[in-house]
Scaffold this motif. Structure first.
Motif, mmCIF file in Angstrom:
data_model
loop_
_atom_site.group_PDB
_atom_site.id
_atom_site.type_symbol
_atom_site.label_atom_id
_atom_site.label_comp_id
_atom_site.label_asym_id
_atom_site.label_seq_id
_atom_site.Cartn_x
_atom_site.Cartn_y
_atom_site.Cartn_z
ATOM 1 N N TYR A 170 0.850 -1.321 -0.016
ATOM 2 C CA TYR A 170 -0.055 0.098 -0.076
ATOM 3 C C TYR A 170 1.005 1.234 -0.029
ATOM 4 N N LEU A 171 1.994 1.167 0.760
ATOM 5 C CA LEU A 171 2.960 2.388 0.805
ATOM 6 C C LEU A 171 3.486 2.398 -0.408
ATOM 7 N N VAL A 172 3.928 1.705 -1.058
ATOM 8 C CA VAL A 172 4.840 1.712 -2.055
ATOM 9 C C VAL A 172 3.968 2.135 -3.426
ATOM 10 N N ILE A 173 2.683 1.539 -3.310
ATOM 11 C CA ILE A 173 1.991 1.994 -4.472
ATOM 12 C C ILE A 173 1.450 3.453 -4.334
ATOM 13 N N SER A 174 0.950 3.697 -3.227
ATOM 14 C CA SER A 174 0.780 5.213 -2.792
ATOM 15 C C SER A 174 1.681 6.001 -3.114
ATOM 16 N N LEU A 175 3.058 5.736 -2.852
ATOM 17 C CA LEU A 175 4.165 6.737 -3.272
ATOM 18 C C LEU A 175 4.556 6.704 -4.695
ATOM 19 N N LYS A 176 4.458 5.737 -5.557
ATOM 20 C CA LYS A 176 4.385 5.729 -6.848
ATOM 21 C C LYS A 176 3.451 6.645 -7.406
ATOM 22 N N TYR A 177 2.266 6.534 -6.726
ATOM 23 C CA TYR A 177 1.160 7.433 -7.218
ATOM 24 C C TYR A 177 1.441 9.032 -7.251
ATOM 25 N N LEU A 178 2.222 9.168 -5.822
ATOM 26 C CA LEU A 178 2.628 10.642 -5.743
ATOM 27 C C LEU A 178 3.712 10.971 -6.442
ATOM 28 N N ILE A 179 4.536 9.965 -6.832
ATOM 29 C CA ILE A 179 5.683 10.267 -7.965
ATOM 30 C C ILE A 179 5.139 10.608 -9.084
ATOM 31 N N THR A 180 4.320 9.847 -9.500
ATOM 32 C CA THR A 180 3.615 9.970 -10.928
ATOM 33 C C THR A 180 2.994 11.265 -10.992
ATOM 34 N N ASN A 181 2.367 11.860 -10.038
ATOM 35 C CA ASN A 181 1.633 13.135 -10.187
ATOM 36 C C ASN A 181 2.808 14.312 -9.939
ATOM 37 N N LEU A 182 3.699 13.989 -9.392
ATOM 38 C CA LEU A 182 4.786 14.934 -9.386
ATOM 39 C C LEU A 182 5.284 15.020 -10.864
ATOM 40 N N VAL A 183 5.518 14.205 -11.444
ATOM 41 C CA VAL A 183 6.161 14.141 -12.947
ATOM 42 C C VAL A 183 5.001 14.722 -13.819
ATOM 43 N N LYS A 184 3.785 14.288 -13.699
ATOM 44 C CA LYS A 184 2.776 14.753 -14.302
ATOM 45 C C LYS A 184 2.725 16.405 -14.476
ATOM 46 N N SER A 185 3.022 16.905 -13.220
ATOM 47 C CA SER A 185 2.814 18.381 -13.074
ATOM 48 C C SER A 185 3.883 18.919 -13.471
ATOM 49 N N ARG A 186 4.975 18.385 -13.509
ATOM 50 C CA ARG A 186 6.551 18.974 -13.995
ATOM 51 C C ARG A 186 6.239 18.784 -15.636
ATOM 52 N N ILE A 187 5.849 18.079 -16.259
ATOM 53 C CA ILE A 187 5.459 17.697 -17.727
ATOM 54 C C ILE A 187 4.410 18.874 -17.964
ATOM 55 N N THR A 188 3.246 19.283 -17.175
ATOM 56 C CA THR A 188 2.377 20.290 -17.598
ATOM 57 C C THR A 188 2.954 21.664 -17.118
ATOM 58 N N TRP A 189 3.959 21.761 -16.147
ATOM 59 C CA TRP A 189 4.515 23.195 -16.059
ATOM 60 C C TRP A 189 5.485 23.382 -17.051
ATOM 61 N N ARG A 190 6.128 22.389 -17.686
ATOM 62 C CA ARG A 190 7.149 22.657 -18.765
ATOM 63 C C ARG A 190 6.469 22.977 -20.072
ATOM 64 N N LYS A 191 5.246 22.384 -20.315
ATOM 65 C CA LYS A 191 4.600 22.638 -21.465
ATOM 66 C C LYS A 191 3.909 24.058 -21.198
ATOM 67 N N TYR A 192 3.389 24.478 -20.203
ATOM 68 C CA TYR A 192 3.089 25.744 -19.953
ATOM 69 C C TYR A 192 4.053 26.663 -20.135
ATOM 70 N N GLN A 193 5.238 26.365 -19.753
ATOM 71 C CA GLN A 193 6.442 27.450 -19.922
ATOM 72 C C GLN A 193 6.713 27.621 -21.369
ATOM 73 N N GLU A 194 6.756 26.446 -22.078
ATOM 74 C CA GLU A 194 6.996 26.522 -23.418
ATOM 75 C C GLU A 194 5.776 27.314 -24.106
ATOM 76 N N TYR A 195 4.776 27.183 -23.865
ATOM 77 C CA TYR A 195 3.708 27.850 -24.396
ATOM 78 C C TYR A 195 3.926 29.429 -24.486
ATOM 79 N N VAL A 196 4.158 29.685 -23.029
ATOM 80 C CA VAL A 196 4.302 31.302 -22.694
ATOM 81 C C VAL A 196 5.517 31.798 -23.481
ATOM 82 N N LEU A 197 6.502 30.977 -23.456
ATOM 83 C CA LEU A 197 7.663 31.489 -24.146
ATOM 84 C C LEU A 197 7.572 31.439 -25.957
#
Length: 184
Positions: A73-100
């Motif tokens: 449970y703890l490992v899977i929950s952590l992987k879910y949090l890591i996945t969300n972090l990676v997704k938010s990084r991608i979204t942030w990068r895409k947003y920065q690229e869009y603004v640029l």
């Protein structure tokens, strides 16, 4: 609390809001979860924050969770949090690229407008240097897209005269506007 409690016993005690059971779970799994998180993120600070968020969520959801295998449970929950972090990084990068990209387009558009205005002003100045009839023939030909025959009829001159004025105006404008010429 005795360190020899099983995970199942700790989960039961956690669901009863036993803080010592929570501390035991934390002490048992913090380092393992930190290592997984650090391996995935490459950042000590982010790894610590993710593990902290995981344990905070575990405590906040202690009454509603139905955990069968605590470690999984703890490992899977952590992987879910890591996945969300990676997704938010991608979204942030895409947003920065869009603004640029938008800024670059604005700059390009502004530069094009300035160049167009400069060229228009230069053409107006060059047109004022042309003899009146030559300027009028050129305007009718190039700005109003009129045919040689139509211009000749309107100005009561021969078609050859119209062609002469167009050729002359193009030569004079080319000489006057040479700085705006490109290789294209």
């Amino acid at each position: 609390m005795k360190p020899n409690f099983t995970d199942e016993q700790l989960v039961i005690q956690l669901s009863e809001s036993n803080k010592r059971a929570f501390e035991e779970i934390y002490n048992r799994y913090w380092y393992k979860l930190f290592c997984i998180s650090y391996h995935q993120t490459g950042s000590k600070e982010e790894a610590e924050e993710l593990v902290h968020d995981l344990f905070e969520s575990l405590w906040n959801r202690r009454m509603e969770s139905n955990i069968k295998n605590l470690s999984a449970y703890l490992v899977i929950s952590l992987k879910y949090l890591i996945t969300n972090l990676v997704k938010s990084r991608i979204t942030w990068r895409k947003y920065q690229e869009y603004v640029l990209l938008n800024k670059m387009q604005e700059i390009s558009s502004t530069e094009e407008n300035i160049q167009f205005n400069d060229l228009s002003a230069a053409i107006d100045r060059a047109m004022k240097k042309l003899p009146e009839k030559t300027s009028r023939v050129f305007q009718l030909s190039r700005f109003e897209n009129r045919s040689v025959k139509s211009i000749a009829e309107e100005l009561h001159i021969s078609e050859k005269a119209v062609e002469y004025h167009i050729t002359r105006s193009l030569k004079l404008l080319k000489d006057d506007l040479w700085i705006y010429q490109t290789d294209n």
